[in-house]
Design a protein around this motif. Sequence first.
Motif, PDB file in Angstrom:
ATOM      1  N   UNK A 148       0.993  -0.757   0.105  1.00 20.34           N
ATOM      2  CA  UNK A 148       0.299   0.105   0.205  1.00 20.34           C
ATOM      3  C   UNK A 148       1.280   1.464  -0.248  1.00 20.34           C
ATOM      4  N   UNK A 149       1.794   1.284   1.277  1.00 18.05           N
ATOM      5  CA  UNK A 149       3.150   2.446   1.131  1.00 18.05           C
ATOM      6  C   UNK A 149       3.128   2.387  -0.251  1.00 18.05           C
ATOM      7  N   UNK A 150       4.148   1.505  -1.347  1.00 16.81           N
ATOM      8  CA  UNK A 150       4.319   1.668  -2.874  1.00 16.81           C
ATOM      9  C   UNK A 150       3.321   2.686  -3.527  1.00 16.81           C
ATOM     10  N   UNK A 151       1.648   2.349  -3.178  1.00 16.65           N
ATOM     11  CA  UNK A 151       1.348   2.243  -3.991  1.00 16.65           C
ATOM     12  C   UNK A 151       0.629   4.259  -3.571  1.00 16.65           C
ATOM     13  N   UNK A 152       1.203   4.801  -2.688  1.00 22.58           N
ATOM     14  CA  UNK A 152       0.681   6.161  -1.784  1.00 22.58           C
ATOM     15  C   UNK A 152       1.511   6.782  -2.199  1.00 22.58           C
ATOM     16  N   UNK A 153       2.701   6.052  -2.519  1.00 27.05           N
ATOM     17  CA  UNK A 153       4.050   6.906  -2.753  1.00 27.05           C
ATOM     18  C   UNK A 153       3.927   7.384  -4.625  1.00 27.05           C
ATOM     19  N   UNK A 154       2.967   7.291  -5.402  1.00 22.56           N
ATOM     20  CA  UNK A 154       3.570   7.647  -6.096  1.00 22.56           C
ATOM     21  C   UNK A 154       2.622   8.507  -7.287  1.00 22.56           C
ATOM     22  N   UNK A 158       0.877   7.301 -11.477  1.00 24.72           N
ATOM     23  CA  UNK A 158       1.163   6.133 -11.446  1.00 24.72           C
ATOM     24  C   UNK A 158       0.233   5.896 -10.563  1.00 24.72           C
ATOM     25  N   UNK A 159      -0.576   6.205  -9.598  1.00 27.31           N
ATOM     26  CA  UNK A 159      -1.753   5.835  -8.980  1.00 27.31           C
ATOM     27  C   UNK A 159      -2.334   5.097  -9.726  1.00 27.31           C
ATOM     28  N   UNK A 160      -3.317   5.717 -11.180  1.00 29.24           N
ATOM     29  CA  UNK A 160      -3.986   5.512 -12.078  1.00 29.24           C
ATOM     30  C   UNK A 160      -3.573   4.393 -12.320  1.00 29.24           C
ATOM     31  N   UNK A 161      -2.351   4.072 -12.718  1.00 26.67           N
ATOM     32  CA  UNK A 161      -1.774   2.825 -13.777  1.00 26.67           C
ATOM     33  C   UNK A 161      -1.925   1.688 -12.920  1.00 26.67           C
ATOM     34  N   UNK A 162      -1.630   2.313 -11.600  1.00 25.08           N
ATOM     35  CA  UNK A 162      -1.592   1.455 -10.151  1.00 25.08           C
ATOM     36  C   UNK A 162      -3.185   0.494 -10.174  1.00 25.08           C
ATOM     37  N   UNK A 163      -3.859   1.358 -10.160  1.00 23.58           N
ATOM     38  CA  UNK A 163      -5.365   0.224  -9.641  1.00 23.58           C
ATOM     39  C   UNK A 163      -6.052  -0.647 -10.811  1.00 23.58           C
ATOM     40  N   UNK A 164      -5.084   0.109 -11.872  1.00 23.77           N
ATOM     41  CA  UNK A 164      -5.352  -0.781 -13.127  1.00 23.77           C
ATOM     42  C   UNK A 164      -4.032  -2.371 -13.175  1.00 23.77           C
ATOM     43  N   UNK A 338      -2.892  -7.418  -6.093  1.00 21.00           N
ATOM     44  CA  UNK A 338      -2.520  -6.821  -7.285  1.00 21.00           C
ATOM     45  C   UNK A 338      -3.197  -5.331  -6.733  1.00 21.00           C
ATOM     46  N   UNK A 339      -4.971  -6.008  -6.851  1.00 15.88           N
ATOM     47  CA  UNK A 339      -6.208  -4.992  -6.701  1.00 15.88           C
ATOM     48  C   UNK A 339      -6.196  -4.501  -5.988  1.00 15.88           C
ATOM     49  N   UNK A 340      -5.768  -5.240  -4.929  1.00 10.99           N
ATOM     50  CA  UNK A 340      -6.815  -4.640  -3.407  1.00 10.99           C
ATOM     51  C   UNK A 340      -4.700  -3.334  -3.324  1.00 10.99           C
ATOM     52  N   UNK A 341      -3.851  -3.451  -3.785  1.00  8.42           N
ATOM     53  CA  UNK A 341      -2.781  -2.971  -3.268  1.00  8.42           C
ATOM     54  C   UNK A 341      -2.982  -1.938  -4.535  1.00  8.42           C
ATOM     55  N   UNK A 342      -3.022  -1.854  -5.387  1.00  7.13           N
ATOM     56  CA  UNK A 342      -3.296  -1.095  -6.589  1.00  7.13           C
ATOM     57  C   UNK A 342      -4.649   0.387  -6.398  1.00  7.13           C
ATOM     58  N   UNK A 343      -5.776  -0.162  -5.520  1.00  2.95           N
ATOM     59  CA  UNK A 343      -6.550   0.457  -5.421  1.00  2.95           C
ATOM     60  C   UNK A 343      -6.607   1.282  -3.915  1.00  2.95           C
ATOM     61  N   UNK A 344      -5.300   0.418  -3.177  1.00  4.72           N
ATOM     62  CA  UNK A 344      -5.260   1.657  -1.772  1.00  4.72           C
ATOM     63  C   UNK A 344      -5.513   2.973  -1.798  1.00  4.72           C
TER      64      UNK A 344
END
Length: 354
Positions: A148-154, A158-164, A338-344
Amino acid sequence: MAIVDSVMGSRAGVESGSGYAQLSARVKEAGLLDRRSGYYTVKIAGTLLAFVGGWVAFALIGSSWWQLGTAAVMAALSTQVAFLGHDAGHKQIFRTRRANYLLGLALGNLGVGLSYGWWIDKHSRHHAHPNEVGKDPDVNSGVLVFTERQAQLRGAAGRRWSRLQAYLFFPLLLLEAMNLHVSSVRALAGSTVKSRAYRTLEIALFTVHVVGYLTIVFLVLPPWQGIAFIAVHQALFGVYMGCSFAPNHKGMPAPTDGDDLDYLRRQVLTSRNVRGGRLVDFLLGGLNYQIEHHLFPSMPRPNLRRAQRVIRQFCAEQRVSYAETGLFASYGQVLRHLHEVGRSDLAATPVTQA
């Protein structure tokens, strides 16, 4: 929440310090660390014979769009060659480090075009700190994020990409072989391979692979068919490699500096086994016994199935959670993670870089 509490509960009454020593004694007593020279003689000979035979068939078929089928077969055979390189890297085949290393160079640099020295460095760090962010290179933030931290640091893009990323995971594997080749070139051009003698040999073998590969393809096929062959071969090679390694740790707990884990628990709790019979053993190169492999990396591949009974029973005695699931269920767990982390980031305030 700490991994110790969230995964295995209370450790009261468990002799964590002596656990691995007890298990190691059982494994050695059962002869599970003994070399399997006969198995590897047949395995290496059979795999290389099939690999060379595939290229002979490629030359005999000649100019034809049916060669795309040959490309798919060669992708599978390339992965089987890479599995043998993995075994050599863990000193499973020969008794001496040098013999294993030289075999790994031949299989990796010459056989499939991957820098063996780069892979050894990367894979050793993974084994020492599985799933530990900042120490395990396999969970570094990049195209994908794993925490989750990696996702939130983007940033916003980057966060939009991670959600997918869960939807893009398998398509991205089509590029994994290219990523490995590029990483190998960077490593050989940099300072990852520190031994001067091995560095020279690595570069020479890697160059022979690249030149030989392109020469064979474009001598036999016209340009467009050659490009299509390479695209299919490398894409499916990447998919097969990615599908073999993805189930092992993705979605399993990630230790932190605050988790007081001994070697036994660090390796078992971060790994996931894949059920299946001997067909799965063959398809995944023994990596489906990831717990056993991480506890005893030098254990020869054919001994992992036998070791599973000993290790699973020991984990039950020690009250250590032992994760095992089916092949397709493991992919489901990886994609859900990956889905849960990407949308965290949607459920939390973005954090700033420390």
